[in-house]
Design an enzyme around this catalytic site. Sequence first.
Site, short mmCIF file in Angstrom:
data_model
loop_
_atom_site.label_atom_id
_atom_site.label_comp_id
_atom_site.label_asym_id
_atom_site.label_seq_id
_atom_site.Cartn_x
_atom_site.Cartn_y
_atom_site.Cartn_z
N SER A 187 -13.95 33.57 68.66
CA SER A 187 -12.88 33.73 68.35
C SER A 187 -12.62 32.16 68.04
CB SER A 187 -11.74 33.98 69.90
OG SER A 187 -10.18 34.04 69.30
N LYS A 228 -13.69 39.53 74.42
CA LYS A 228 -12.57 39.17 73.17
C LYS A 228 -11.24 40.72 72.42
CE LYS A 228 -12.19 37.50 69.12
NZ LYS A 228 -11.17 37.93 67.85
N HIS A 273 -9.08 39.91 74.80
CA HIS A 273 -7.72 38.65 73.65
C HIS A 273 -7.23 38.78 72.41
CE1 HIS A 273 -8.25 35.50 70.69
NE2 HIS A 273 -8.39 34.43 71.57
N ASN A 274 -8.14 39.53 71.60
CA ASN A 274 -7.04 40.42 70.57
C ASN A 274 -6.11 40.68 70.76
OD1 ASN A 274 -9.36 39.00 69.43
ND2 ASN A 274 -8.88 40.28 67.41
N GLU A 293 -3.39 38.94 71.89
CA GLU A 293 -3.02 38.55 70.67
C GLU A 293 -1.81 38.87 69.74
OE1 GLU A 293 -6.37 37.00 68.26
OE2 GLU A 293 -5.43 38.01 66.45
C1 6PG Z 1 -9.77 35.48 66.08
C2 6PG Z 1 -9.26 36.58 65.99
C3 6PG Z 1 -10.10 37.18 64.77
C4 6PG Z 1 -9.28 37.89 64.29
C5 6PG Z 1 -8.73 39.04 63.98
C6 6PG Z 1 -7.27 39.21 64.06
O1 6PG Z 1 -9.68 35.43 67.60
O2 6PG Z 1 -10.42 34.43 65.98
O3 6PG Z 1 -9.07 37.72 66.83
O4 6PG Z 1 -10.94 38.35 65.53
O5 6PG Z 1 -8.34 36.91 63.23
O6 6PG Z 1 -9.69 39.91 63.30
O7 6PG Z 1 -7.32 40.97 63.60
P1 6PG Z 1 -6.51 41.67 62.87
O8 6PG Z 1 -7.09 42.03 61.37
O9 6PG Z 1 -6.17 42.96 63.41
O10 6PG Z 1 -5.45 41.35 63.46
#
Ligand code: 6PG
Length: 474
Positions: free
Chosen positions: A133, A187, A190-191, A194
Amino acid sequence: MASHDLPSIGLLGLGTMGANLALNIAEKGFRLAVYNRTHSVTVKFHKGAGELAGQLTPTATLEEFVASIKPPRNIILMVPAGPIVDAQIEALRPLLAKDDMIIDAGNANFDDTNRRAEAARDSIEMFLGIGVSGGEVGARNGPSIMGGGDRPAWDRMAPVLEAISAKFEGQPCATYMGEAGAGHYVKMVHNGIEYADMQMIAEVYGLMRDGFGMAAGDIGDVFDTWNKGPLQSYLIEISAEVAKATDAKTGKPMLDVILDSAGQKGTGRWTAIEALHRASPVTAIDAAVAARNLSSRVGERKTGEGIFGSAPQSINREELSLDVLEQALLAGKVACYAQGFAMLDSASDDYGWKLPLPQIAEVWREGCIIRSAMLDDMATALKHDPDSNMMFADAFADRMKSTHNGLRKVIAVAATNGMPVPALSAALSYFDSMRTSRGTANMIQGQRDYFGAHSFGRLDEEGAHHGPWALGTI
Ligand code: 6PG
């Protein structure tokens, strides 16, 4: 070049993330072979590598790539998640020797990583699935790395991964999470967090833009101020930058010319689906995924506005202050992280991974997209009690006590003014549910027993019971 002079690392896939990761590896003193399916990309990358070019061996074919790496090889795949990873593994496999290792550093679905790890057990190669990430800047300067696979495989790569990772007070943000898909699972969560964090910031931005009628630049200044307090985080920091940027074409604030339709590659959705499967509520993440889906229905939303008219959307500053908005975001954030960590805790038991929850909070303190000041306190709370809901840990219970009424106020005002705040609302409902010892599911149980004789438990007696409506009783 004599075989002992060859690098033992190779990186396949020189897209934005791959190219930046390769430069990061080279900069940390490791030599590596690089390969991209389209050779011109490799040539361009190598030419642009400047003083690091000497550390990199550009190769034109897969065979040349593998032959340019000294066994036992460590081959990092940086290709789009999904079938391309399988195709690439298939293509590599006949060229590999015993103890060579494939490291999938893309945003793979953990189920795919579990499957690939299993397949690797029957093959000669080793397999690691690592969540990386930090976007392109993180890949270049130090990402947060969440590793999954066999421990010896991780131990072999750890010196490289620790060297290239972000550092928090000197400590590498690269940690082994567990077997097989554990790294990609962490991960994924995490997303999910996010998505929810971004959505809650967007909701608060909407209240300032439409409710207070604030200009984008002024909203950026508010985010800047918040970034100096307990909300300090990468996402608040970049939200300030985004809000203050100007569009070169029109001279308008950049935000004012960006279409309000959010993309997604799927990791947030995976988190929501997986959480539903394991009955671990991540309501703020669910709401954030749904909000992205709704955002893409631009035409339908226009039709809706035509039929119903837009909401009043004007909030009196006396009614709601910026401080209360900050409190709402704080409360929403704690509830959302509590959901994410509770999900990790439940997966840890069910998959048998023994996920190291405090270390997960630690590995997210630097490098990754959700890095924030709060994560250090979360790591401390999880060290003290990894199995308890984050909202119940002393530091966060105090924070929730002092901020949940702010969140409540924001949601009430937003609802009165017809402004959607789905993730913040979901976070508040979660908090309120989690502090209600006698909820309303007794009604659900009554209904279930009524139409399906599903039985219910009683407050005053053990066992399974039926109501007076049971067949033959009424
Ligand atoms: C990270 C981000 C990275 C990316 C994702 C977001 O941790 O560096 O999460 O992995 O930005 O792919 O994806 P979306 O296109 O689903 O927002």
